[in-house]
Design a protein around this motif. Structure first.
Motif, PDB file in Angstrom:
ATOM      1  N   LEU A   6       6.544   8.293  -8.791  1.00  0.00           N
ATOM      2  CA  LEU A   6       7.463   9.378  -8.458  1.00  0.00           C
ATOM      3  C   LEU A   6       8.180   9.086  -7.144  1.00  0.00           C
ATOM      4  CD1 LEU A   6       4.988  12.295  -9.256  1.00  0.00           C
ATOM      5  CD2 LEU A   6       6.884  11.541 -10.699  1.00  0.00           C
ATOM      6  N   THR A   7       9.357   9.664  -6.986  1.00  0.00           N
ATOM      7  CA  THR A   7      10.154   9.482  -5.766  1.00  0.00           C
ATOM      8  C   THR A   7      10.245  10.808  -5.023  1.00  0.00           C
ATOM      9  OG1 THR A   7      11.482   7.744  -6.785  1.00  0.00           O
ATOM     10  CG2 THR A   7      12.416   8.837  -4.851  1.00  0.00           C
ATOM     11  N   GLY A   8      10.028  10.758  -3.727  1.00  0.00           N
ATOM     12  CA  GLY A   8      10.156  11.963  -2.906  1.00  0.00           C
ATOM     13  C   GLY A   8      11.604  12.198  -2.505  1.00  0.00           C
ATOM     14  N   ILE A   9      11.844  12.413  -1.231  1.00  0.00           N
ATOM     15  CA  ILE A   9      13.204  12.603  -0.719  1.00  0.00           C
ATOM     16  C   ILE A   9      13.686  11.269  -0.168  1.00  0.00           C
ATOM     17  CG2 ILE A   9      14.676  14.002   0.774  1.00  0.00           C
ATOM     18  CD1 ILE A   9      13.057  15.630  -1.272  1.00  0.00           C
ATOM     19  N   PRO A  10      14.623  10.601  -0.849  1.00  0.00           N
ATOM     20  CA  PRO A  10      15.059   9.259  -0.422  1.00  0.00           C
ATOM     21  C   PRO A  10      15.553   9.240   1.018  1.00  0.00           C
ATOM     22  CG  PRO A  10      15.962   9.808  -2.580  1.00  0.00           C
ATOM     23  CD  PRO A  10      15.338  11.058  -2.050  1.00  0.00           C
ATOM     24  N   GLY A  11      15.036   8.292   1.778  1.00  0.00           N
ATOM     25  CA  GLY A  11      15.446   8.133   3.170  1.00  0.00           C
ATOM     26  C   GLY A  11      14.695   9.010   4.146  1.00  0.00           C
ATOM     27  N   PHE A  12      13.820   9.892   3.621  1.00  0.00           N
ATOM     28  CA  PHE A  12      13.096  10.817   4.505  1.00  0.00           C
ATOM     29  C   PHE A  12      11.594  10.790   4.236  1.00  0.00           C
ATOM     30  CE2 PHE A  12      17.409  12.401   4.235  1.00  0.00           C
ATOM     31  CZ  PHE A  12      17.706  12.768   5.535  1.00  0.00           C
ATOM     32  N   VAL A  13      11.095   9.632   3.802  1.00  0.00           N
ATOM     33  CA  VAL A  13       9.669   9.518   3.468  1.00  0.00           C
ATOM     34  C   VAL A  13       8.800   9.854   4.672  1.00  0.00           C
ATOM     35  CG1 VAL A  13       7.856   7.945   2.694  1.00  0.00           C
ATOM     36  CG2 VAL A  13      10.150   7.801   1.684  1.00  0.00           C
ATOM     37  N   ALA A  14       9.221   9.421   5.871  1.00  0.00           N
ATOM     38  CA  ALA A  14       8.432   9.687   7.087  1.00  0.00           C
ATOM     39  C   ALA A  14       8.401  11.171   7.441  1.00  0.00           C
ATOM     40  CB  ALA A  14       9.002   8.881   8.250  1.00  0.00           C
ATOM     41  N   SER A  15       9.362  11.925   6.923  1.00  0.00           N
ATOM     42  CA  SER A  15       9.449  13.355   7.247  1.00  0.00           C
ATOM     43  C   SER A  15       8.944  14.260   6.115  1.00  0.00           C
ATOM     44  CB  SER A  15      10.908  13.723   7.563  1.00  0.00           C
ATOM     45  OG  SER A  15      11.434  12.908   8.579  1.00  0.00           O
ATOM     46  N   HIS A  16       8.244  13.677   5.154  1.00  0.00           N
ATOM     47  CA  HIS A  16       7.788  14.452   4.001  1.00  0.00           C
ATOM     48  C   HIS A  16       6.960  15.670   4.397  1.00  0.00           C
ATOM     49  CE1 HIS A  16       8.303  11.605   0.295  1.00  0.00           C
ATOM     50  NE2 HIS A  16       9.431  12.122   0.731  1.00  0.00           N
ATOM     51  N   ILE A  17       6.136  15.520   5.416  1.00  0.00           N
ATOM     52  CA  ILE A  17       5.265  16.635   5.811  1.00  0.00           C
ATOM     53  C   ILE A  17       6.082  17.816   6.320  1.00  0.00           C
ATOM     54  CG2 ILE A  17       4.885  15.921   8.225  1.00  0.00           C
ATOM     55  CD1 ILE A  17       2.219  17.317   5.765  1.00  0.00           C
ATOM     56  N   THR A 253      27.212  16.163 -11.502  1.00  0.00           N
ATOM     57  CA  THR A 253      26.754  15.113 -10.592  1.00  0.00           C
ATOM     58  C   THR A 253      26.369  13.859 -11.363  1.00  0.00           C
ATOM     59  OG1 THR A 253      25.917  16.804  -9.068  1.00  0.00           O
ATOM     60  CG2 THR A 253      25.118  14.566  -8.746  1.00  0.00           C
ATOM     61  N   HIS A 254      25.617  14.038 -12.472  1.00  0.00           N
ATOM     62  CA  HIS A 254      25.196  12.899 -13.279  1.00  0.00           C
ATOM     63  C   HIS A 254      26.401  12.202 -13.913  1.00  0.00           C
ATOM     64  CE1 HIS A 254      20.839  12.603 -13.359  1.00  0.00           C
ATOM     65  NE2 HIS A 254      20.780  13.916 -13.263  1.00  0.00           N
ATOM     66  N   ARG A 255      27.417  12.987 -14.269  1.00  0.00           N
ATOM     67  CA  ARG A 255      28.552  12.419 -15.000  1.00  0.00           C
ATOM     68  C   ARG A 255      29.585  11.782 -14.066  1.00  0.00           C
ATOM     69  NH1 ARG A 255      30.275  12.585 -20.080  1.00  0.00           N
ATOM     70  NH2 ARG A 255      32.504  12.449 -20.542  1.00  0.00           N
ATOM     71  N   PHE A 256      29.904  12.468 -12.965  1.00  0.00           N
ATOM     72  CA  PHE A 256      31.021  12.035 -12.124  1.00  0.00           C
ATOM     73  C   PHE A 256      30.606  11.472 -10.762  1.00  0.00           C
ATOM     74  CE2 PHE A 256      32.802  15.480 -14.827  1.00  0.00           C
ATOM     75  CZ  PHE A 256      33.699  14.703 -15.555  1.00  0.00           C
ATOM     76  N   ALA A 257      29.308  11.569 -10.430  1.00  0.00           N
ATOM     77  CA  ALA A 257      28.868  11.060  -9.123  1.00  0.00           C
ATOM     78  C   ALA A 257      27.677  10.120  -9.290  1.00  0.00           C
ATOM     79  CB  ALA A 257      28.513  12.233  -8.209  1.00  0.00           C
ATOM     80  N   LYS A 258      27.783   9.221 -10.286  1.00  0.00           N
ATOM     81  CA  LYS A 258      26.687   8.297 -10.569  1.00  0.00           C
ATOM     82  C   LYS A 258      26.364   7.396  -9.385  1.00  0.00           C
ATOM     83  CE  LYS A 258      27.418   8.151 -15.575  1.00  0.00           C
ATOM     84  NZ  LYS A 258      27.802   7.319 -16.742  1.00  0.00           N
ATOM     85  N   HIS A 259      27.384   7.094  -8.586  1.00  0.00           N
ATOM     86  CA  HIS A 259      27.184   6.175  -7.470  1.00  0.00           C
ATOM     87  C   HIS A 259      26.968   6.912  -6.146  1.00  0.00           C
ATOM     88  CE1 HIS A 259      28.226   2.934 -10.162  1.00  0.00           C
ATOM     89  NE2 HIS A 259      29.392   3.516 -10.444  1.00  0.00           N
ATOM     90  N   ALA A 260      26.791   8.225  -6.229  1.00  0.00           N
ATOM     91  CA  ALA A 260      26.510   8.995  -5.013  1.00  0.00           C
ATOM     92  C   ALA A 260      25.109   8.675  -4.512  1.00  0.00           C
ATOM     93  CB  ALA A 260      26.642  10.493  -5.298  1.00  0.00           C
ATOM     94  N   SER A 261      24.831   9.075  -3.290  1.00  0.00           N
ATOM     95  CA  SER A 261      23.511   8.852  -2.705  1.00  0.00           C
ATOM     96  C   SER A 261      22.420   9.465  -3.583  1.00  0.00           C
ATOM     97  CB  SER A 261      23.469   9.488  -1.308  1.00  0.00           C
ATOM     98  OG  SER A 261      22.138   9.577  -0.847  1.00  0.00           O
ATOM     99  N   PRO A 262      21.281   8.769  -3.749  1.00  0.00           N
ATOM    100  CA  PRO A 262      20.167   9.344  -4.522  1.00  0.00           C
ATOM    101  C   PRO A 262      19.729  10.710  -3.988  1.00  0.00           C
ATOM    102  CG  PRO A 262      19.744   7.035  -4.035  1.00  0.00           C
ATOM    103  CD  PRO A 262      20.975   7.413  -3.270  1.00  0.00           C
ATOM    104  N   LEU A 263      19.952  10.923  -2.687  1.00  0.00           N
ATOM    105  CA  LEU A 263      19.593  12.206  -2.070  1.00  0.00           C
ATOM    106  C   LEU A 263      20.343  13.364  -2.735  1.00  0.00           C
ATOM    107  CD1 LEU A 263      18.041  13.635   0.213  1.00  0.00           C
ATOM    108  CD2 LEU A 263      20.023  13.244   1.694  1.00  0.00           C
ATOM    109  N   VAL A 264      21.610  13.130  -3.095  1.00  0.00           N
ATOM    110  CA  VAL A 264      22.421  14.170  -3.744  1.00  0.00           C
ATOM    111  C   VAL A 264      21.808  14.565  -5.080  1.00  0.00           C
ATOM    112  CG1 VAL A 264      24.675  14.702  -4.748  1.00  0.00           C
ATOM    113  CG2 VAL A 264      24.545  13.401  -2.604  1.00  0.00           C
ATOM    114  N   HIS A 265      21.411  13.557  -5.876  1.00  0.00           N
ATOM    115  CA  HIS A 265      20.824  13.822  -7.190  1.00  0.00           C
ATOM    116  C   HIS A 265      19.488  14.550  -7.057  1.00  0.00           C
ATOM    117  CE1 HIS A 265      23.756  11.440  -9.475  1.00  0.00           C
ATOM    118  NE2 HIS A 265      23.734  10.592  -8.462  1.00  0.00           N
ATOM    119  N   VAL A 266      18.687  14.152  -6.074  1.00  0.00           N
ATOM    120  CA  VAL A 266      17.378  14.787  -5.862  1.00  0.00           C
ATOM    121  C   VAL A 266      17.547  16.248  -5.459  1.00  0.00           C
ATOM    122  CG1 VAL A 266      15.341  14.821  -4.363  1.00  0.00           C
ATOM    123  CG2 VAL A 266      16.147  12.668  -5.321  1.00  0.00           C
TER     124      VAL A 266
END
Length: 305
Positions: A6-17, A253-266
């Protein structure tokens, strides 16, 4: 053993808590809010009416959706436990999509309730009997379970030989299917058919019910009665928007922003799954006087006596 990651919040793994704090608050609001709605409707005999029985179905659906995603989301944010077993992942897919479809189906049933209450008020009690409501509830469960199971069977027969990394902190059908290394055309077409036959069809029927309601209101009632009728529908309209606006947002988002940051999709996926369970109890508590009074009695009755 076979497992997914599973993936948490991309780019913010250190701040998960720290990120877990707002998630924990949202889950707490959802659990307490929907449980309170159910307790109030069960305790107050005056609320044993079709509108509130459908509301209790909505609260049960929201509780189910919350409890389905809570374990994997919070264990990932609190303990960085990012592995989920093959069978557990499929079970979570089943419950997430079943409760998501049930949310749409219950809102459709509630729109029928509003249509009958406003357009056929003299026949309301005879049309929406307790037995009819029970049958509607059973039909909703059967419809959603029978819709999701074939999709799972179609997915389970396929080989997963690519990366085991999922895009979210829970399992979704459209996320798992990306990891398959086989022909997925049947799965894709079946998934599209489900979206059209449940989410799209439900939204169109809800829209049709409100067209008929508006036609009835504008044709016969005075301005005071029009306002009262529309006010009675406001909670349901807001609940519909809370479900369908994030749903459309995720699709766009899935259709028109496929190349957006993974954070947006999450973020969009979490909003889609968390918004209805969190907002529905708030909407109905604020906008429905009978629910407000019931909550007041539930909280302060012991103190009064």
């Amino acid at each position: 053993p076979f497992y997914f990651i599973l993936t948490g919040i991309p780019g913010f793994v250190a701040s998960h808590i720290w990120i877990s704090i707002p998630f924990c608050c949202l889950y707490t609001i959802s659990l307490m809010g929907n449980t309170t709605i159910l307790a109030v409707i069960r305790k107050e005999p005056a609320l044993h009416q079709p509108m509130y029985l459908f509301l209790s179905m909505l609260a049960l659906t929201d509780l189910g959706l919350t409890l389905t995603t809570l374990p994997t989301v919070m264990q990932l944010l609190w303990f960085n436990a990012d592995e989920i077993g093959f069978e557990a992942c499929f079970a979570q897919v089943f419950f997430i999509h079943t409760f998501s479809f049930m949310e749409s189906s219950v809102l459709l049933a509630m729109s029928f309730d509003r249509y009958v209450a406003i357009c056929r008020p003299l026949h309301y009690a005879s049309i929406l009997t307790t037995e009819v409501i029970g049958r509607i509830g059973l039909a909703i469960i059967c419809r959603c379970v029978l819709a999701v199971l074939p999709a799972l069977f179609l997915l389970k027969r396929l080989p997963f030989c690519r990366s085991h990394l999922l895009s979210h902190s829970y399992c979704l059908h459209q996320d798992m299917i990306r990891l398959v290394c086989a022909d997925i055309r049947v799965n894709s077409w079946f998934g599209l058919a489900l979206i059209l036959l449940i989410n799209v069809l439900d939204s169109l029927l809800i829209g049709l019910s409100y067209i008929l309601i508006l036609k009835s209101i504008l044709g016969t009632a005075s301005w005071t009665e029009r306002f009262r009728a529309l006010n009675n529908c406001l909670s349901h309209i807001l609940a519909v928007l809370v479900l369908y606006v994030p749903m459309i947002g995720v699709s766009m988002t899935h259709r028109f922003a496929k190349h957006a940051s993974p954070l947006v999709h999450v973020i969009m996926a979490n909003v889609y799954l968390l918004a209805p369970p969190v907002m529905n109890p708030i909407i109905y508590s604020v906008k429905t006087k009978q629910i407000r009074n019931g909550i007041f009695h539930l909280l302060f009755q012991r103190k009064v006596y």
